[in-house]
Scaffold this active site. Structure first.
Site, short mmCIF file in Angstrom:
data_model
loop_
_atom_site.label_atom_id
_atom_site.label_comp_id
_atom_site.label_asym_id
_atom_site.label_seq_id
_atom_site.Cartn_x
_atom_site.Cartn_y
_atom_site.Cartn_z
N ILE A 412 25.79 42.26 35.70
CA ILE A 412 26.55 43.30 34.98
C ILE A 412 28.00 43.16 35.41
CG2 ILE A 412 26.87 45.77 34.62
CD1 ILE A 412 23.94 46.14 35.39
N HIS A 413 28.89 42.97 34.46
CA HIS A 413 30.28 42.70 34.79
C HIS A 413 31.18 43.86 34.34
CE1 HIS A 413 33.70 40.12 35.70
NE2 HIS A 413 34.25 40.48 34.54
N PRO A 414 32.15 44.27 35.15
CA PRO A 414 32.48 43.77 36.48
C PRO A 414 31.90 44.67 37.56
CG PRO A 414 34.32 45.05 35.63
CD PRO A 414 33.19 45.18 34.62
#
Length: 438
Positions: A412-414
């Site tokens: 999962i970014h950021p």
């Protein structure tokens, strides 16, 4: 600690305000202690009708803290009492000890002895009910409690020194421990390494003069402080329980009760859970889980034992440190240095980037077996919200987490957590482990 009897043999309760009922035991299960494990055991036990109304909980509680924290703690304590009442667990705010294997003696507050302990010192509990600021403070000890307190005091602007006899965070991964203390030092907490206090004297000015020895040079030094906070570990309060008289085996060095895998002591109907048990993690969630499982086994609803392996925990220092599984040192001891692979990375959290904060000590490492599918043995994380990150990944340890599982997970970014699934550089390679991009 819990004592349990089946069938017609029940526990007799002998209190300072009542006579002993002869010819019959009064309770199926008596829980001595108001900690998380004891509360969980008594409440879980009452969920099962086999115990009828025959459950007694003896608790000795003293909770005095600064107003905001005090109110919170009072609400928690009241909540526990309400839950016990709702579940029809009889509650006695008394101090219990064993007369024999089936008889409990309980005394009220008038029977309590208050030990002198440290005449001029305070503990981590005391910090929150001091009426005035502790001001310049010496924290003696380097446990997670010591470092958490020191970090908190430094954070509110107080002159704080930590006195360390040997190493910080004993039992934790020592590389990670070094990152935690390096961060604290860089942000204002002072450390006196390899030192041990010799005496504390109160001066006419009210200041505390502390004399200590440098264990390397054997020289004595002195300084004055407003407060001295002792955080050198907790002693098990088992002496007043009269355990040896009834045959319960204890570790004479630690005072803790020796238990089997099912929490049983050397006396068949007496069990011990939580911090009082030898070799158990001194963690609240662990005690709660163990207490619930014990209650279920005692009433015959389950045979499941507490799994003490791979219990996650977090040290809530200014730079949080979360871990689950083996330290690198322990993995090497068990499997050999050549049989493990360590994947690691230095990373910079987004929130550190925006605020231009130093991320030198933000670090992740995953310790794996080198061969096969590279089963993960330990996971270590320093950075923001370490507890949240570690809690999520700890589930994988119960399912046989491997390095390949990590690599096959989409991040999962950021987030900081995504750095764990991006690890690809090993310590063995000697390559720079600094994260440079997404």
């Amino acid at each position: 600690m819990a004592t349990f009897s089946r069938g017609r043999q029940r526990i007799k309760a002998l209190c300072c305000f009542r006579t002993l009922i002869s010819g019959k035991f009064d309770y199926d299960l008596v829980v001595i202690g108001g900690g998380s494990g004891g509360l969980a055991c008594s409440k879980e036990g009452r969920r099962h009708p086999e115990l009828g109304n025959n459950l007694l909980h003896i608790i000795w509680i003293t909770s005095t803290m600064a107003e905001a924290v005090q109110n919170h703690v009072k609400s928690l304590n009241w909540g526990h009492r309400v839950q016990l009442q709702d579940k029809k667990v009889k509650y006695l705010n008394m101090k219990g000890s064993l007369v024999d294997t089936h008889t409990i003696r309980a005394v009220n507050a008038k029977g309590k002895e208050v030990p002198g302990a440290m005449e001029f010192g305070i503990t981590s509990d005391d910090v929150f009910w001091l009426k005035e600021s502790p001001k310049k403070t010496l924290v003696v000890g380097a446990s997670y409690v010591a470092l958490e307190c020191a970090g908190f005091l430094t954070g509110i602007g107080l002159d704080t020194t930590v006195m360390v006899r040997s190493i910080a965070l004993r039992g934790f991964d020592q590389q990670m421990s070094g990152l935690v203390t390096d961060y604290m030092e860089a942000h204002g907490t002072k450390f006196s390494w390899k030192c041990t206090p010799k005496r504390v004297q109160k001066l006419p000015s009210g200041l505390l003069q502390v004399t200590w020895m440098d264990l390397n040079t054997k020289e004595e030094h002195q300084d004055t402080f407003n407060s001295v906070l002792w955080a050198v570990g907790r002693a098990s309060e088992t002496k007043t329980l009269n355990l040896e008289k009834v045959g319960v085996e204890i570790n004479k060095e630690t005072g803790k009760i020796i238990v089997a895998t099912d929490e049983a002591t050397s006396v068949p109907n007496i069990f011990a859970i939580g911090d009082i048990a030898e070799g158990r993690p001194e963690l609240t969630p662990t005690a709660i889980k163990a207490g619930k499982l014990l209650a279920r086994r005692l009433v015959g609803h389950s045979t499941e034992l507490m799994n003490y392996d791979n219990v996650a925990t977090t040290v809530f220092t200014p730079l949080e440190y979360g871990c689950v599984g083996l330290s690198e040192e322990e993995a090497e001891r068990r499997h050999g240095k050549d049989q493990i692979e360590v994947y690691h990375a230095f990373y910079k959290p987004l929130e550190f980037t925006v605020a231009e904060r130093d991320a030198t000590q933000c670090y992740i490492k995953v310790v794996c077996l080198q061969e096969g599918d590279q089963r993960v043995l330990g996971m270590h994380f320093t950075g923001p919200n370490a507890g949240e990150v570690t809690q999520g990944f700890s589930l994988g340890f119960q399912c046989g987490l491997t390095y390949e599982h990590l690599r096959n997970t989409v991040g999962i970014h950021p987030t900081c957590a995504e750095e764990l699934i991006k690890l690809n550089i090993t310590k063995r390679s000697g390559l720079d482990a600094t994260v440079t991009g997404c």
